[in-house]
Motif scaffolding. Structure first.
Motif, PDB file in Angstrom:
ATOM      1  N   SER A   7       0.885  -1.343   0.012  1.00 54.37           N
ATOM      2  CA  SER A   7      -0.167  -0.177   0.057  1.00 54.37           C
ATOM      3  C   SER A   7       1.008   1.150   0.064  1.00 54.37           C
ATOM      4  N   GLN A   8       2.076   1.111   0.235  1.00 52.37           N
ATOM      5  CA  GLN A   8       3.008   2.226   0.339  1.00 52.37           C
ATOM      6  C   GLN A   8       3.446   2.554  -1.150  1.00 52.37           C
ATOM      7  N   LYS A   9       3.487   3.788  -1.401  1.00 52.07           N
ATOM      8  CA  LYS A   9       3.901   4.375  -2.859  1.00 52.07           C
ATOM      9  C   LYS A   9       5.305   3.685  -3.194  1.00 52.07           C
ATOM     10  N   ASP A  10       6.149   4.000  -2.208  1.00 47.29           N
ATOM     11  CA  ASP A  10       7.530   3.928  -2.519  1.00 47.29           C
ATOM     12  C   ASP A  10       7.923   2.384  -2.583  1.00 47.29           C
ATOM     13  N   GLU A  11       7.072   1.377  -2.474  1.00 50.41           N
ATOM     14  CA  GLU A  11       7.527   0.094  -2.155  1.00 50.41           C
ATOM     15  C   GLU A  11       6.691  -0.786  -3.299  1.00 50.41           C
ATOM     16  N   SER A  12       5.855   0.005  -4.188  1.00 45.40           N
ATOM     17  CA  SER A  12       5.002  -0.526  -5.045  1.00 45.40           C
ATOM     18  C   SER A  12       5.472  -0.481  -6.140  1.00 45.40           C
ATOM     19  N   PHE A  13       5.239  -1.122  -7.384  1.00 46.16           N
ATOM     20  CA  PHE A  13       5.770  -1.134  -8.696  1.00 46.16           C
ATOM     21  C   PHE A  13       4.733  -1.299  -9.888  1.00 46.16           C
TER      22      PHE A  13
END
Length: 920
Positions: free
Chosen positions: A196-202
């Motif tokens: 759900s975290q933007k910096d850990e999604s791709f």
């Protein structure tokens, strides 16, 4: 090759990850929340060997993943699925799957050559290397055999673009995973981030794979077989294949770089390409890769993937695109000696591989390995692509031919035979000469590798192109070096020499690349600056002459070999030098048109020139370079010894120090310093911009260079110390004002002599170089700097001249120079000229880059100079000896000596009178 390296790396990563996959599963995302509605969850029981349609390391393709992996259109992107275990459950068609998925991409970068370091491990030693990034996931989930769906959840780790470590949670979904598959079965799916975290999604990753195992061939019917028997390929048949070795042959791997040739009417992609969508530009290259090979009912069968690409996409590295890819089934026709393929288009969305499916299967392809080649057909792989659709159908396209062109890396199963068809024309164009008795001259044998060479191409004495040529066939045997699928190097055989002569039939491939169109327009194709010529003729091993008739293509995109598509009115001639030539091993040749000047296909004669580098000569050059390195080490060491003896001499007799010529000392010091400055990077053993050291190893030649530079530095330091001592002795004594005046006078006279000598020497050297240029085709024009450097070597050869002139002005009789110094240093300076005389008569003249000792660019070297300079040097050494033994003026004429003595007599008489008066 890139893919092989990539796959091996992925296998290593998967092997490492298999050790800790059990612990990784402990923190998996909840299966029910993300996959429960797709494949139900069940309790696993025992391990099973159910036919999961993926092998232990199953390769596939992917797109997307921006945020955790580098990628894009100009990259190789591959996926490997590794099942760890397949377990049965309470339901017969439901299985629990534990697996690992690894993604990898390799991007083409262009870098300047850099030093090998930790940060450059993947790009050392070349202009471009592939930087790879990987990411792996450990997954767990279920496979429904009845629905063909797979859903798994798992974790992995990666890095963001900024280098931040990421803990990734994903869900992996696949469709069409059945234990039995056909041509229409394509496994596709996606890998989606659960974070759900933007910096850990791709970005979502879409996947496409071809299943293996339990495959049913369905396209090989009697009706389809008839399509390959009527009017497909009327050329001579190819080789037959052994049933036991078919699947180990290159057909089961990948054949790259096949060149597409379209019909004359094709100027755009409309009705000319089998691709479902096209940019309007016709593809130029094709690759054919085997997916799976099998032997069924004594029939060789092969699943293939065909890709049609533009040349730019092909060489830079294009990611997998289903829109330019065909998938098909093939079988080997033993009677016709060819591979027959029924190919289908792959239909996919514009931005995703998920949901891809097989569409139209109306495409037909044949591929052969001709058993016989000729001047008009030299490709070792040929084939055609066509469709069974009618001309009114929207899927119809005109027939396409393909071949392996000039790519020598693409080979065949067996060496074909070559048939000569132009030998009668060769006899008329190249009249047979009477056998010549060449006294002691030996020319290369046709079976050596000495007959392939690069060329400079000139028209009317103006360079217009460059090219290369190599033997394609000798006798009826096609050269094996150009017919291998592997990229491994071939051992070069020893040179066989034929001193008695002999005529050999030979075929050549000649490639020319022109740098402008300021030449005969008729020589070039419509839209190309390159010309490929196939030639065949006769090589006379007794005279070194090669005369052939050549054929060139007239229409670049035509694949029909008619009389109007090739020009065979061409004569190619080469004159090879003897293997043991002493005046340079240079090849001369020509390409001439036998047509009349008024013929539109006529072109002006092209002059060819090249340097031959025979293996026998190469061995001599290597031996000579080793010997020259030893001579440099010895001579430089002797120079150190002689300078050291002179320093010892002045320490023992300090009164002679002011009498040393500062000009001479400065010249000798600069003579050692300049090579150090010019080769400073070689002294440090590493040039990051020019050298390429792999894993820090240094070649034997570099070691020798370091040793030479170190000894040269020692000689420079000793010589500089002697200069410093001389200067200090002059400055510390006020009574040396007369010596300073004599030094100025001597310097003026020396500089005038050097200026006059420079003009005379350059005139003589220019005349000599001009004569050489008439004899040989090698460009030996010297720049002003090179001439000045050569004259500097001449000045150093006569290093005693400033001391001789200073002695004359100071009228000294002291032993200023030790005998070992001026005779020893003279010996060191003159020895290269004696060696050059020996080298000229025993070795072929090559470029200056191979000279370590007696470099022609560092001094005046020729037969005349090698006699004049040593005589002058010896004369100077004898003059110094006489001056120190009998006085400085002993070498002057009697008149000059008398005038000087006459001036001294009154002074001496006046002194005597004063003495007598004092006594009285």
């Amino acid at each position: 090759m890139v893919m092989d390296y990539l796959l091996s790396t992925l296998l290593f990563l998967l092997a490492m990850s298999s050790f800790n996959h059990v612990s990784s599963f402990a923190s998996l995302p909840p299966y029910k929340d993300h996959c429960g509605s797709i494949v139900p969850e069940s309790t696993a029981t025992e391990l099973t060997r159910n036919s999961f349609p993926f092998d232990d390391h199953h390769a596939g393709y992917f797109t997307g993943g921006d945020g955790i992996i580098d990628g894009g259109t100009s990259s190789y992107q591959y996926l490997i699925l590794q099942p760890f275990s397949i377990r049965a459950t309470e339901f017969s068609d439901l299985f629990k799957v534990e697996a690992s998925v690894s993604l990898a991409t390799s991007i083409t970068y262009y870098y300047p050559v850099r030093n090998f370091s930790y940060g450059d491990r993947l790009r050392h030693g070349g202009q471009h290397r592939y930087r790879r990034r990987h990411v792996s996931f450990n997954l767990e989930g279920f496979w429904s055999e009845s629905s063909g769906k797979v859903c798994m959840v798992g974790t992995g780790s990666g890095y963001s673009k900024e280098g931040k470590h990421l803990n990734l949670h994903v869900v992996f979904k696949l469709d069409n995973v059945f234990n039995v598959s056909t041509i229409t079965t394509l496994v596709s799916g996606n890998l989606v981030s659960l974070s759900s975290q933007k910096d850990e999604s791709f970005e979502p990753i879409s996947v496409l794979m071809f299943p293996k195992g339990n495959y049913n061939y369905t396209l090989d019917s009697t009706e389809v077989a008839n399509e390959f028997s009527s009017g497909t390929d009327t050329a001579k048949g190819g080789f037959s294949l052994n049933s036991l070795s078919f699947c180990s042959r290159p057909l089961s791997r990948e054949i790259k770089g096949l060149r597409l040739e379209f019909s004359l009417e094709c100027t755009s992609s409309k009705n000319c390409t089998p691709l479902s969508e096209s940019s309007g530009q016709l593809p130029s290259l094709m690759s054919l890769k085997g997916i799976e090979c099998s032997l069924d009912n004594n029939k060789h069968r092969l699943r293939v993937m065909v890709r049609l690409l533009n040349s730019s996409d092909y060489w830079v590295g294009q990611s997998f695109n289903p829109k330019n890819t065909l998938v098909g089934e093939g079988w080997w026709d033993e009677k016709k000696g060819m591979l027959c393929v029924v190919a289908c288009k792959i239909m996919a969305k514009a931005s995703s591989l998920a949901g891809s499916h097989v569409g139209d299967c109306s495409i037909r392809l044949t591929l052969r390995f001709p058993s016989t080649l000729s001047i008009r057909s030299t490709s070792t792989i040929v084939g055609q692509i066509w469709t069974n659709k009618s001309t009114h159908d929207t899927s119809y396209f005109k027939k396409i031919a393909f071949n392996n062109g000039e790519d020598a890396r693409l080979g065949i199963f067996q060496a074909p035979k070559y048939e000569y068809s132009q030998l009668e024309k060769v006899k008329k164009s190249c009249p047979t000469q009477k056998p010549m008795k060449n006294k002691g001259k030996r020319y290369p044998d046709v079976y050596s590798y000495d007959l392939r060479f690069d060329m400079k191409v000139s028209e009317s004495n103006k360079r217009v192109a460059w090219g290369n040529s190599y033997p394609f066939a000798i006798g009826d045997e096609v050269s094996s070096s150009g017919n291998s699928f592997s990229n491994t190097s071939v051992d070069v055989p020893e040179v066989k020499l034929n001193s008695t002569g002999g005529l050999f039939n030979i075929s050549y491939k000649i490639s020319l690349w022109f740098n402008s169109t300021n030449i005969s327009k008729s020589l070039l194709n419509e839209s190309s600056l390159s010309v490929m010529i196939s030639a065949e003729g006769v090589y006379d091993a007794g005279a070194g002459t090669l005369c052939m008739v050549g054929c060139r293509g007239l229409i670049s995109n035509s694949f029909i070999p008619t009389a109007h598509s090739v020009d065979c009115e061409i004569v190619v001639k080469f004159q090879l030098p003897p293997v043991d030539a002493k005046n340079g091993i240079f090849i001369k040749g020509s390409i001439e048109s036998t047509r009349k000047n008024s013929d539109p296909l006529y072109f002006k004669t092209l002059e060819l020139s090249s340097s031959a580098f025979y293996i026998e000569a190469a061995e001599k050059v290597v031996w000579r370079m080793d010997m020259e390195t030893i001579m440099v080490l010895i001579s430089t060491t002797l120079a150190c010894v002689f300078v050291g003896l002179q320093i010892y001499h002045v320490k023992k007799h300090p009164n002679v120090l002011p009498l040393l010529s500062l000009v001479m000392m400065t010249m000798l010091t600069l003579g050692h310093m300049v090579p150090l400055v010019v080769n400073f990077e070689a002294l440090l053993a590493q040039n990051p911009n020019k050298k390429n050291f792999v894993f820090g190893t240094v070649g034997w030649l570099e070691v020798n260079e370091i040793a030479v530079r170190l000894i040269t530095m020692v000689a420079f330091l000793l010589q500089f110390r002697l200069l410093q001592l001389t200067w200090s002795s002059r400055k510390s004594d006020e009574s040396n004002k007369g010596l300073w005046l004599d030094e100025r006078k001597a310097s003026c006279v020396t500089l005038l002599l050097y200026a006059a000598g420079l003009l005379i020497a350059l005139l003589m050297k220019s005349k000599r170089d001009g004569d050489i240029l008439v004899i040989t085709p090698v460009n030996q024009h010297h720049s002003s700097w090179e001439n000045l450097k050569s004259y500097g070597g001449l000045v150093l050869d006569g290093f005693l001249l400033p001391q001789i002139i200073l002695n004359l002005f100071s009228n000294t009789r002291e032993n200023v120079l030790s005998c070992s110094f001026y005779f020893g240093t003279t010996f060191v300076r003159l020895l290269p000229h004696a060696y050059d005389l020996y080298r000229t008569h025993n070795y072929a003249q090559l470029d200056n880059g191979s000279y370590i000792y007696a470099d022609p660019s560092a001094d005046f070297y020729s037969t005349s100079w090698d006699i004049i300079i040593p005589l002058g040097g010896i004369a100077f050494a004898i003059i110094i000896f006489l001056q120190q033994r009998f006085g400085a003026h002993c070498v002057l004429p009697q008149k000059l000596k008398g005038s000087k003595v006459y001036e001294k007599v009154p002074v001496f008489a006046e002194s005597e009178a004063e003495v007598e008066t004092t006594n009285l």
